[in-house]
Design a protein around this motif. Structure first.
Motif, mmCIF file in Angstrom:
data_model
loop_
_atom_site.group_PDB
_atom_site.id
_atom_site.type_symbol
_atom_site.label_atom_id
_atom_site.label_comp_id
_atom_site.label_asym_id
_atom_site.label_seq_id
_atom_site.Cartn_x
_atom_site.Cartn_y
_atom_site.Cartn_z
ATOM 1 N N MET A 130 -11.545 -3.328 3.425
ATOM 2 C CA MET A 130 -12.259 -2.217 2.806
ATOM 3 C C MET A 130 -13.767 -2.439 2.809
ATOM 4 O O MET A 130 -14.561 -1.506 2.975
ATOM 5 C CB MET A 130 -11.768 -2.039 1.370
ATOM 6 C CG MET A 130 -12.285 -0.790 0.694
ATOM 7 S SD MET A 130 -11.267 0.650 1.026
ATOM 8 C CE MET A 130 -9.840 0.294 0.017
ATOM 9 N N GLN A 151 -8.011 -0.250 -6.517
ATOM 10 C CA GLN A 151 -6.998 0.350 -5.647
ATOM 11 C C GLN A 151 -5.651 0.322 -6.344
ATOM 12 O O GLN A 151 -5.209 -0.717 -6.821
ATOM 13 C CB GLN A 151 -6.923 -0.418 -4.327
ATOM 14 C CG GLN A 151 -5.864 0.137 -3.385
ATOM 15 C CD GLN A 151 -5.973 -0.454 -2.004
ATOM 16 O OE1 GLN A 151 -7.026 -0.424 -1.390
ATOM 17 N NE2 GLN A 151 -4.881 -1.007 -1.507
ATOM 18 N N ASP A 172 -1.465 1.829 -6.461
ATOM 19 C CA ASP A 172 -0.331 2.467 -5.810
ATOM 20 C C ASP A 172 -0.029 3.816 -6.446
ATOM 21 O O ASP A 172 -0.479 4.127 -7.549
ATOM 22 C CB ASP A 172 0.913 1.585 -5.922
ATOM 23 C CG ASP A 172 0.921 0.447 -4.903
ATOM 24 O OD1 ASP A 172 -0.038 0.354 -4.126
ATOM 25 O OD2 ASP A 172 1.882 -0.334 -4.911
ATOM 26 N N SER A 184 0.276 -6.147 -4.936
ATOM 27 C CA SER A 184 -0.933 -5.377 -4.653
ATOM 28 C C SER A 184 -0.896 -3.958 -5.216
ATOM 29 O O SER A 184 -1.681 -3.110 -4.800
ATOM 30 C CB SER A 184 -1.168 -5.324 -3.142
ATOM 31 O OG SER A 184 -0.075 -4.727 -2.473
ATOM 32 N N ARG A 222 -13.516 3.625 -7.553
ATOM 33 C CA ARG A 222 -14.671 2.762 -7.488
ATOM 34 C C ARG A 222 -15.742 3.171 -8.476
ATOM 35 O O ARG A 222 -15.854 4.302 -8.855
ATOM 36 C CB ARG A 222 -15.248 2.670 -6.091
ATOM 37 C CG ARG A 222 -15.859 3.923 -5.563
ATOM 38 C CD ARG A 222 -17.372 3.804 -5.492
ATOM 39 N NE ARG A 222 -17.829 4.954 -4.793
ATOM 40 C CZ ARG A 222 -18.920 5.629 -5.082
ATOM 41 N NH1 ARG A 222 -19.711 5.268 -6.022
ATOM 42 N NH2 ARG A 222 -19.236 6.701 -4.400
ATOM 43 N N SER A 254 -6.912 -2.509 2.111
ATOM 44 C CA SER A 254 -7.667 -3.270 1.132
ATOM 45 C C SER A 254 -8.281 -4.537 1.709
ATOM 46 O O SER A 254 -9.332 -4.996 1.252
ATOM 47 C CB SER A 254 -6.768 -3.638 -0.050
ATOM 48 O OG SER A 254 -5.667 -4.419 0.389
ATOM 49 N N ILE A 278 -14.186 -1.233 -6.106
ATOM 50 C CA ILE A 278 -13.065 -0.306 -5.935
ATOM 51 C C ILE A 278 -11.867 -0.829 -6.720
ATOM 52 O O ILE A 278 -11.569 -2.020 -6.689
ATOM 53 C CB ILE A 278 -12.672 -0.168 -4.453
ATOM 54 C CG1 ILE A 278 -13.735 0.626 -3.698
ATOM 55 C CG2 ILE A 278 -11.321 0.503 -4.296
ATOM 56 C CD1 ILE A 278 -13.448 0.748 -2.219
ATOM 57 N N ARG A 281 -2.149 5.519 -1.835
ATOM 58 C CA ARG A 281 -2.741 4.603 -2.799
ATOM 59 C C ARG A 281 -3.953 5.214 -3.468
ATOM 60 O O ARG A 281 -4.787 5.806 -2.814
ATOM 61 C CB ARG A 281 -3.156 3.338 -2.101
ATOM 62 C CG ARG A 281 -1.952 2.483 -1.851
ATOM 63 C CD ARG A 281 -2.405 1.160 -1.463
ATOM 64 N NE ARG A 281 -1.312 0.266 -1.533
ATOM 65 C CZ ARG A 281 -1.367 -0.972 -1.209
ATOM 66 N NH1 ARG A 281 -2.470 -1.514 -0.847
ATOM 67 N NH2 ARG A 281 -0.319 -1.723 -1.261
ATOM 68 N N GLY A 305 0.503 -1.202 0.000
ATOM 69 C CA GLY A 305 0.000 0.000 0.000
ATOM 70 C C GLY A 305 0.545 1.302 0.000
ATOM 71 O O GLY A 305 1.304 1.403 0.282
ATOM 72 N N VAL A 314 -7.429 4.702 -5.076
ATOM 73 C CA VAL A 314 -8.466 3.692 -5.068
ATOM 74 C C VAL A 314 -9.638 4.199 -5.872
ATOM 75 O O VAL A 314 -10.119 5.272 -5.628
ATOM 76 C CB VAL A 314 -8.937 3.385 -3.641
ATOM 77 C CG1 VAL A 314 -9.993 2.320 -3.636
ATOM 78 C CG2 VAL A 314 -7.773 2.982 -2.790
ATOM 79 N N ALA A 347 -5.651 6.720 -0.979
ATOM 80 C CA ALA A 347 -5.772 6.101 0.322
ATOM 81 C C ALA A 347 -4.553 6.029 1.064
ATOM 82 O O ALA A 347 -4.203 5.407 1.547
ATOM 83 C CB ALA A 347 -6.301 4.712 0.220
ATOM 84 N N ALA A 348 -3.744 6.248 0.977
ATOM 85 C CA ALA A 348 -2.817 5.699 1.849
ATOM 86 C C ALA A 348 -1.730 6.504 2.388
ATOM 87 O O ALA A 348 -0.982 6.888 1.774
ATOM 88 C CB ALA A 348 -2.112 4.677 1.131
#
Length: 374
Positions: A192, A205, A207, A271, A9, A189, A203, A5, A2, A7, A27-28
């Motif tokens: 989530m 997600q 990086d 990821s 949707r 994640s 979503i 990040r 992560g 994300v 996100a992150a």
């Protein structure tokens, strides 16, 4: 893995378009970004992460959940062990912002949406990173040809929801022995589907250290390819990371496919790009059972697994036992560029993992690897 990040949707199915709202959640946490970038070329993922965690712990009394402080706290901590750290911190902060710029400008360049669709960008942030994000996005979105909105969410409130769900698994998939409260963001994640509103059903997600070569909207069409039972779409890991991490299990099970390269092996997941079908995750009894601490511990013991890459490790481990939960994205959707393991003991098998045929839709400059120009 992560990291500031991204994300994304979608509400409803792209194939039955009426009027959609696309959402991009940044996100992150700089802590997650640091996971990739705050190490010298002599360090690997594990040592870098361990150093970050140790530094975080030593500064805990002086920080207020510094996960998303883009300009100050975490960059300063990362350089505090060396003389001249402050000057280097500035350079590292600029480097992170440069990567954010590449990601956003390339997304804007290729982004095409239909009339009535809106791209909504959500930032999970603290006040400092919110201010910086607002300034940067004004520039990066200037040439956008589509409608968009920008919203911010408080990282403390998000972590309060996330930590009780993922606390027990952190000891299996984090460097160090403890479950740091702030480290819960590494597992965003995984849970989530529990912490986001029921109205959010899908979503994507992403990086931060990415460069897009196609319309991000096209990635949503991959949701329609999920087989029954799949809850997550994800690309395989393109280095022998899990050949190394599963070394003990592989030694005890010499005929195993675990950690072997594609196409017949199970190399694990990366990821950097993930499709999370939140509706399917909520509905899957199997997936939610695997989140239970006793089941996490059972699988970790079964596979002799001790990781340090957060959500990526969790998905890789459960994927060894239950591959039906995952839809395999083609490698072109997450063309990882890092070659660290090639020079650290696995040069003889490296290309078996690293090669990727077909078109590249998204470059992933993981472990601070330069991304090719267009």
């Amino acid at each position: 893995m992560g990291i500031l990040r991204l994300v994304v949707r979608i509400m409803g199915r792209i194939s039955t378009f009426r009027s959609y709202q696309f959402v991009l959640l940044l996100a992150a946490a700089l802590a997650v970004v640091a996971f990739y970038y705050f190490g010298s070329e002599r360090q690997n993922f594990s040592t870098t992460t361990k150093r970050i965690k140790q530094t975080q712990a030593s500064h805990n009394a002086n920080r207020n959940d510094a996960d998303l402080t883009v300009d100050t706290r975490l960059p300063h901590e990362a350089g505090s062990e060396e003389q001249g750290g402050e000057e280097r911190d500035v350079d590292k902060s600029r480097s992170l912002q440069d990567k954010f710029k590449v990601a956003m400008l390339s997304m804007v360049k290729h982004g095409r949406f239909q009339e009535g669709e809106v791209l909504v960008l959500h930032f999970v942030s603290d006040p400092t990173s919110k201010e910086l994000g607002e300034r940067m996005l004004q520039e990066f979105l200037l040439d956008a040809t589509f409608k968009y909105e920008v919203l911010f969410h408080d990282v403390v409130a998000l972590t309060q929801k996330l930590f009780p769900i993922v606390e027990a698994m952190q000891k299996h998939f984090s460097a160090g022995s403890g479950a740091y409260y702030s480290d819960a963001i590494f597992f965003l994640s995984v849970a989530m589907h529990h912490i986001m509103p029921e109205s959010l059903t899908r979503i994507v997600q992403l990086d931060l250290d990415l460069k897009y070569r196609t319309n991000i909207r096209d990635l949503f069409q991959e949701f329609d390819q999920f087989p029954p039972g799949a809850v997550i779409g994800i690309t395989r890991e393109m280095q022998p990371v899990y050949r190394h991490t599963f070394w003990q299990y592989r030694k005890e099970n010499p005929q195993t496919r675990v950690g072997e390269p594609p196409p017949d092996g199970l190399p694990g997941f990366n990821s950097g790009v993930m499709l999370l079908n939140l509706g399917a995750m909520r509905a899957s009894a199997l997936y939610n059972e695997l989140l239970e601490p006793s089941n996490v511990a059972k699988l970790a013991d079964q596979y002799r697994f001790r990781g340090h890459l957060g959500d990526q490790d969790f998905f890789t481990m459960i994927g060894m036992e239950h591959p039906e939960l995952f839809y395999s994205l083609s490698c072109g959707w997450n063309r990882q560029l890092c070659t660290w393991w090639r020079d650290h003991g696995y040069g003889d098998v490296f290309q078996l993992y690293y090669r990727c045929g077909g078109p590249v839709y998204i470059y992933h400059g993981n472990c601070n690897t330069p991304i090719p120009d267009d």
